[in-house]
Design an enzyme around this catalytic site. Structure first.
Site, PDB file in Angstrom:
ATOM      1  N   ARG A  57       0.825  -1.230   0.000  1.00  0.00           N
ATOM      2  CA  ARG A  57       0.000   0.000   0.000  1.00  0.00           C
ATOM      3  C   ARG A  57       0.851   1.269   0.000  1.00  0.00           C
ATOM      4  NH1 ARG A  57      -1.891   2.666   4.095  1.00  0.00           N
ATOM      5  NH2 ARG A  57      -1.880   0.914   5.530  1.00  0.00           N
ATOM      6  N   TYR A 111     -14.161  13.043 -19.682  1.00  0.00           N
ATOM      7  CA  TYR A 111     -14.471  11.626 -19.498  1.00  0.00           C
ATOM      8  C   TYR A 111     -15.641  11.545 -18.500  1.00  0.00           C
ATOM      9  CZ  TYR A 111     -13.962   6.824 -17.892  1.00  0.00           C
ATOM     10  OH  TYR A 111     -14.203   5.526 -17.558  1.00  0.00           O
ATOM     11  N   ASP A 183      -5.427  15.192 -18.299  1.00  0.00           N
ATOM     12  CA  ASP A 183      -5.615  13.754 -18.505  1.00  0.00           C
ATOM     13  C   ASP A 183      -5.104  13.457 -19.915  1.00  0.00           C
ATOM     14  OD1 ASP A 183      -6.639  11.240 -19.252  1.00  0.00           O
ATOM     15  OD2 ASP A 183      -8.421  11.461 -18.003  1.00  0.00           O
ATOM     16  N   LYS A 208      -5.811   1.809 -20.545  1.00  0.00           N
ATOM     17  CA  LYS A 208      -6.025   1.985 -21.977  1.00  0.00           C
ATOM     18  C   LYS A 208      -4.717   1.733 -22.732  1.00  0.00           C
ATOM     19  CE  LYS A 208      -9.965   3.172 -20.234  1.00  0.00           C
ATOM     20  NZ  LYS A 208     -10.330   4.542 -19.951  1.00  0.00           N
TER      21      LYS A 208
END
Ligand SMILES: *Cc1c(COP(=O)(O)O)cnc(C)c1O
Length: 390
Positions: A57, A111, A183, A208
């Site tokens: 983490r 988005y 982005d 992606k």
């Protein structure tokens, strides 16, 4: 190990950087490929202080460190951080940079998940969001207030693939001392490196193109060391960390990003031209077509136009549905950036959460079909599209 990662010089090409930056030097037991360290915790080995403890983490296992180095090098940023998804990269960055009472300026065409995060989650925290036209942000500086902390844009907006006026956005952010966030998922570092244009933070859905194989969900944040350290602290507290096995797969996928993008850039342009000449097609949206609204800007700021194309067919929704039903090579599925060509209708996938009035204002019709061109032979795809349009 993380202290002596390979230092790649900036003049080296993106393809070389993708393969060699961040790799352990010397190689671990001689392994040419970075092994996966599937261990949640690590022995104290002469470690001084908590900050050097390793724990998944904390995003500091060997797989995280190698990936951070590679991502930072390829986008020419000082540092990088990987996250459990693209939305984890976006939400963690925003939650790290903003506090109640702050004001954010965001491009209107966003988005769907990001739009929904802005209007649902940030508003709950008393953070105000105001939208502006990314294509024509000439009034942007006049929208900046004392409370404005951050300006948010996307390199190429989904699904009409307009390129935002990045230069005006960066100039405004610099003049007003506001953090600029972009982005860069649709462009990828192969086609655009926003940090070199002056952006403070570049974000990715690595799900992606960066991974490129439709087999994981991941995110990335690239920027100055001080900003990445702050975001990393927030990520540790919220817990949106990337699992080592997903790190390993993303690391592997990244190595071929440059060749994949070069192929997708070439295939995308050929296919966009095919659609533009087809009598059944009303309109084609592709950044590399001269008929596209932001073509000049895309030519100036991108080194390739990518593999995303949107088309509107002459006979509306029924024609769009028939076209999709008849495809044999391309798959009908949401998401993008993988090796297989994916086709979807944004109104029922990526933009399902965007209110109808907002969609209309953006020019997103119900019949719009979005294509993510994969790595199949371009001729086979053109044949498939030709048959489906007949
Ligand atoms: C997919 C996508 C996201 C969200 O990424 P996930 O990995 O699905 O969380 C954010 N921005 C853009 C532009 C995207 O295409």
């Amino acid at each position: 190990m993380e202290g002596d990662v390979m230092n790649i010089q900036k003049s080296i090409g993106t393809g070389t950087t993708l393969i060699h930056a961040g790799e352990p030097e010397p190689r671990i037991r001689g392994a040419v490929s970075m092994p996966v360290f599937q261990s949640s915790t690590y022995e104290y080995a002469g470690v001084e202080g908590d900050s050097e403890l390793k724990y998944i983490r904390w995003n500091n296992t060997p797989n995280h460190v190698a990936l951070h180095e590679k991502l930072a090098a390829v986008e020419e940023g000082e540092a990088a951080l990987v996250t459990a998804s693209g939305m984890a990269a976006i939400s963690t960055t925003l939650l790290s940079m903003l506090k109640p009472g702050d004001h954010v300026l965001a491009q209107r065409a966003l988005y769907g998940g990001t739009y929904s995060f802005f209007v649902t989650e940030l508003s709950k925290l008393g953070i105000q969001v105001e939208f502006f036209d990314g294509n024509n942000p000439s009034n942007l500086t006049s929208l900046v207030r004392r409370e404005t902390k951050l300006i948010y844009v996307e390199t190429i907006a989904n699904p009409l693939l307009h390129m935002a006026d990045l230069e005006t956005v960066v100039n405004c952010a610099n003049d007003t001392d506001v953090i600029s966030v972009i982005d860069n998922t649709f462009a990828t570092p192969v086609n655009c490196k926003p940090i070199t244009l002056g952006f403070d933070i570049s974000l990715h859905s690595c799900t992606k193109y960066l991974n490129g194989h439709s087999d994981l969900v991941a995110g990335g944040v690239i920027g100055r060391t001080d900003l990445i350290e702050e975001i990393s602290g927030t990520l540790i507290r919220y817990g949106g960390t990337l699992d080592p096995h997903a790190c390993f797969l993303l690391h592997r996928g990244l190595k071929t990003l440059a060749v994949r993008m070069e192929y997708q850039n070439a295939s995308g342009l050929r296919i966009a031209r095919f659609f533009e000449d087809h009598p059944a097609v009303e309109k084609v949206y592709y950044p590399g077509l001269e008929s596209h609204q932001t073509y000049k800007r895309a030519r100036k700021l991108l080194s390739g136009f990518g593999g995303m194309i949107s088309i509107d067919l002459k006979d509306g929704v029924t024609a769009a549905q028939r076209f999709m039903d008849r495809l044999e090579v391309a798959l009908v599925a949401p998401s993008l950036g993988g090796v297989e060509t994916l086709v979807s209708r944004p109104v029922v996938t990526s933009h399902v959460g965007v209110p109808i009035e907002e969609r209309k204002a953006l020019g997103i019709t119900d019949s719009l079909v979005r294509l993510s061109i994969g790595l199949e032979n371009t001729d086979d795809l053109i044949e498939d599209f030709k048959n489906a349009l007949e």
